[in-house]
Design a protein around this motif. Structure first.
Motif, short mmCIF file in Angstrom:
data_model
loop_
_atom_site.label_atom_id
_atom_site.label_comp_id
_atom_site.label_asym_id
_atom_site.label_seq_id
_atom_site.Cartn_x
_atom_site.Cartn_y
_atom_site.Cartn_z
N ILE A 198 50.40 -0.39 4.93
CA ILE A 198 50.01 -1.18 3.76
C ILE A 198 48.91 -2.17 4.15
N TYR A 199 49.07 -2.84 5.30
CA TYR A 199 48.10 -3.84 5.73
C TYR A 199 46.73 -3.21 6.00
N ARG A 200 46.73 -2.01 6.59
CA ARG A 200 45.46 -1.39 6.95
C ARG A 200 44.85 -0.55 5.84
N HIS A 201 45.45 -0.57 4.66
CA HIS A 201 44.87 0.12 3.50
C HIS A 201 44.72 -0.85 2.33
N PRO A 202 43.96 -1.93 2.52
CA PRO A 202 43.79 -2.90 1.42
C PRO A 202 43.05 -2.30 0.24
N HIS A 203 42.32 -1.19 0.46
CA HIS A 203 41.62 -0.52 -0.64
C HIS A 203 42.59 0.27 -1.52
N VAL A 204 43.83 0.45 -1.05
CA VAL A 204 44.87 1.13 -1.83
C VAL A 204 45.90 0.13 -2.34
N PHE A 205 46.35 -0.77 -1.46
CA PHE A 205 47.42 -1.70 -1.80
C PHE A 205 46.90 -3.11 -2.09
N GLY A 206 45.61 -3.32 -1.95
CA GLY A 206 45.04 -4.63 -2.21
C GLY A 206 43.86 -4.53 -3.15
N ASP A 207 42.93 -5.49 -3.04
CA ASP A 207 41.80 -5.53 -3.97
C ASP A 207 40.46 -5.18 -3.31
N ARG A 208 40.52 -4.66 -2.07
CA ARG A 208 39.27 -4.29 -1.41
C ARG A 208 38.75 -2.96 -1.94
N THR A 209 37.43 -2.81 -2.00
CA THR A 209 36.81 -1.58 -2.49
C THR A 209 36.06 -0.89 -1.35
N VAL A 210 36.22 0.41 -1.24
CA VAL A 210 35.48 1.19 -0.24
C VAL A 210 34.78 2.34 -0.96
N ASN A 211 33.68 2.79 -0.36
CA ASN A 211 32.88 3.86 -0.98
C ASN A 211 32.87 5.15 -0.18
N SER A 212 33.48 5.13 1.01
CA SER A 212 33.48 6.34 1.83
C SER A 212 34.59 6.26 2.86
N SER A 213 34.91 7.41 3.45
CA SER A 213 35.93 7.43 4.50
C SER A 213 35.44 6.68 5.73
N GLN A 214 34.12 6.62 5.95
CA GLN A 214 33.58 5.88 7.08
C GLN A 214 33.89 4.39 6.94
N GLU A 215 33.78 3.87 5.72
CA GLU A 215 34.14 2.47 5.49
C GLU A 215 35.61 2.25 5.74
N VAL A 216 36.44 3.24 5.40
CA VAL A 216 37.88 3.13 5.66
C VAL A 216 38.12 2.97 7.15
N LEU A 217 37.45 3.78 7.97
CA LEU A 217 37.62 3.71 9.42
C LEU A 217 37.13 2.38 9.98
N GLN A 218 36.02 1.90 9.45
CA GLN A 218 35.49 0.61 9.91
C GLN A 218 36.47 -0.53 9.58
N ASN A 219 37.00 -0.50 8.37
CA ASN A 219 37.98 -1.51 7.98
C ASN A 219 39.22 -1.43 8.86
N TRP A 220 39.63 -0.19 9.16
CA TRP A 220 40.82 0.02 9.98
C TRP A 220 40.65 -0.64 11.34
N GLU A 221 39.48 -0.42 11.97
CA GLU A 221 39.23 -1.01 13.29
C GLU A 221 39.17 -2.52 13.22
N ALA A 222 38.53 -3.03 12.15
CA ALA A 222 38.42 -4.48 12.00
C ALA A 222 39.81 -5.12 11.82
N LEU A 223 40.65 -4.47 11.04
CA LEU A 223 42.00 -4.99 10.82
C LEU A 223 42.84 -4.92 12.09
N LYS A 224 42.62 -3.87 12.90
CA LYS A 224 43.32 -3.78 14.18
C LYS A 224 42.96 -4.98 15.06
N GLN A 225 41.68 -5.32 15.08
CA GLN A 225 41.25 -6.46 15.90
C GLN A 225 41.84 -7.77 15.38
N GLN A 226 41.94 -7.89 14.05
CA GLN A 226 42.55 -9.09 13.47
C GLN A 226 44.02 -9.19 13.86
N GLU A 227 44.71 -8.05 13.89
CA GLU A 227 46.12 -8.03 14.29
C GLU A 227 46.25 -8.49 15.74
#
Length: 444
Positions: A319-348
């Protein structure tokens, strides 16, 4: 003084009201109904002035807003010196969100609330089905159920789904159930349980939304699958295997002794995928899941963690790593999903105090990964650090000049990097090629 009395009107037959409810009805002069659409309303004593909140149903945009509004109205009425008597279908604590909201807010204002119990739909429904409530039965509401993406209960336990009141709701429930149950699984629809109009109809699941007549007081009974088929059942079997009266071999295992089996089962899953064999994949995924269950059971015995901890952590992470599904973040491609995933991992990691300037850039790359798979992950990290591995042509020339282990390793790394650039899984490619040559040799 201010007070609120909440009365349960039972399942729909006036004779099923409690004696206390009858006494209350004789003593009250005003009764507020959540809805007049209940069979008992017509039989209420004639001296009572009836009022309802039915007008709000047409005004509210959704049920949550509706129940909030009703709760506030009841609280306003309860603040009067004479208080209020508020009546709901069934039992006040079964499927009545307004009751929960009223009691919570009344407690905050120190307004006394008295609950006058009533028979819920559950008891007469179980009687119609001849099912014992203590036989692990699961309860849920159809509207809540239909809003989910997977059935919220275990399929090897019986379930009762309330308020399947029209074809649309029935269709939504059916679609979700078909993800778990076979199309011909028998289900039973119970209408108006506990009244003179009670009906009980059993049908295969696929026919659930084929009927024309629907009622507000309908519940769906879903019997369990014929075999144990839930995570709870699996963990019970694994715990038994590890128990004193279980299996000697299973009792001897620990995290370290199970290591080779985990890898072996993972490779057998890959083999089933390579062969595009759904039957084998089902079996091998079960074997792999067994390894997860064994490790979780062992950890529970050692006081390290439980399977519930594993599942809770995984769900929270997804849930935390999919804010574009469970939150209010917007993504336009799977590449953005991967970038967000890595950024969220670093935040964790930063939140856990694990991030630092001297952090290992290859942290998270499993040591036990096969070399080709590991190479493709390492290449990504190397490039992020500003390093470029040789091209296949450069590595090939070095190998031809000096054919030793070092230049061979460089060549393999270069090929793995090139395969990654072409979106090819090098490990899978080699495994499939080996399978091809093995099959060719068998047939010759």
């Amino acid at each position: 003084m201010a007070h609120i009395t909440i009365l349960g009107l039972g399942p729909g037959d006036f004779s099923l009201l409690t004696l206390r409810a009858h006494t209350l009805l004789q003593e009250t002069s005003e009764l507020w109904l959540r809805t007049r659409h209940h069979p008992v309303v017509e039989a209420l004593p004639s001296h009572i002035r009836l009022a309802s909140f039915d007008d709000l149903y047409e005004q509210a945009s959704d049920f949550a807003t509706l129940y909030e509004t009703i709760a506030y109205r009841v609280l306003d009425l309860g603040r009067r010196p004479e208080g209020v008597v508020y009546a709901v279908p069934g039992h006040p604590w079964v499927g009545e969100l307004t009751v929960r909201l009223i009691t919570q807010r009344a407690a905050e204002e120190h307004i006394p609330v008295h609950i006058e119990h009533g028979l819920s739909f559950i008891e007469p429904t179980l009687a119609a089905l001849q099912v014992d409530a203590l036989d692990n039965i699961q309860l849920c509401d159809a509207t809540t159920f239909a809003a989910r993406y997977a059935p919220p209960f275990e399929p090897d336990r019986p379930a009762l789904i309330a308020q399947v009141y029209n074809r649309l709701v029935a269709s939504e429930v059916k679609v979700l159930l078909l993800d778990v149950y076979p199309a011909d699984h028998p289900v039973t629809l119970v209408d108006a349980a506990g009244t003179a109009h009670e009906t009980v109809v059993t049908m295969p699941l696929y026919q659930l939304d084929h009927r024309e007549d629907w009622a507000l007081l309908s519940s769906l009974y879903v019997p369990p699958l014929s075999k144990p088929a839930s995570m709870t059942a699996l963990m019970d079997v694994v715990a038994h295997l590890r128990a004193p009266d279980g299996c000697p071999w299973d009792r001897e295992q620990d995290h370290q002794t199970l290591r080779p089996y985990l890898l072996e089962e993972a490779y057998e899953v890959l083999e089933a995928l390579d062969n595009d064999d759904a039957h084998a994949l089902r079996e091998e995924l079960g074997d792999l899941l067994l390894q997860v269950a064994l490790h979780a059971q062992i950890a529970a015995e050692y006081g390290e963690f439980t399977m519930a901890d594993v599942l809770a952590g995984l769900i929270e992470k997804l849930i935390y790593r999919h804010p574009h599904v469970f939150g209010d973040r917007t993504v336009n491609s799977s590449q953005e999903v991967l970038q967000n995933w890595e950024a969220l991992k670093q935040q964790e990691k930063a939140a856990r105090g694990e991030a630092s300037a001297t952090a290992d850039p290859f942290e998270g790359v499993p040591v036990a990964l096969p070399a080709l798979a590991k190479a493709q992950k390492i290449v990504k990290r190397l490039r992020a650090l500003g390093y470029n591995v040789p091209s296949p042509d450069e590595a090939w020339r070095a190998w031809q000049s000096t054919p030793d282990a070092a230049t061979l390793g460089t060549l393999l790394l270069a090929l793995a990097a090139h395969a990654r650039d072409q979106h090819i899984d090098a490990e899978t490619a080699l495994r499939e090629t080996l399978a091809h040559w093995m099959q060719k040799a068998r047939q010759s």
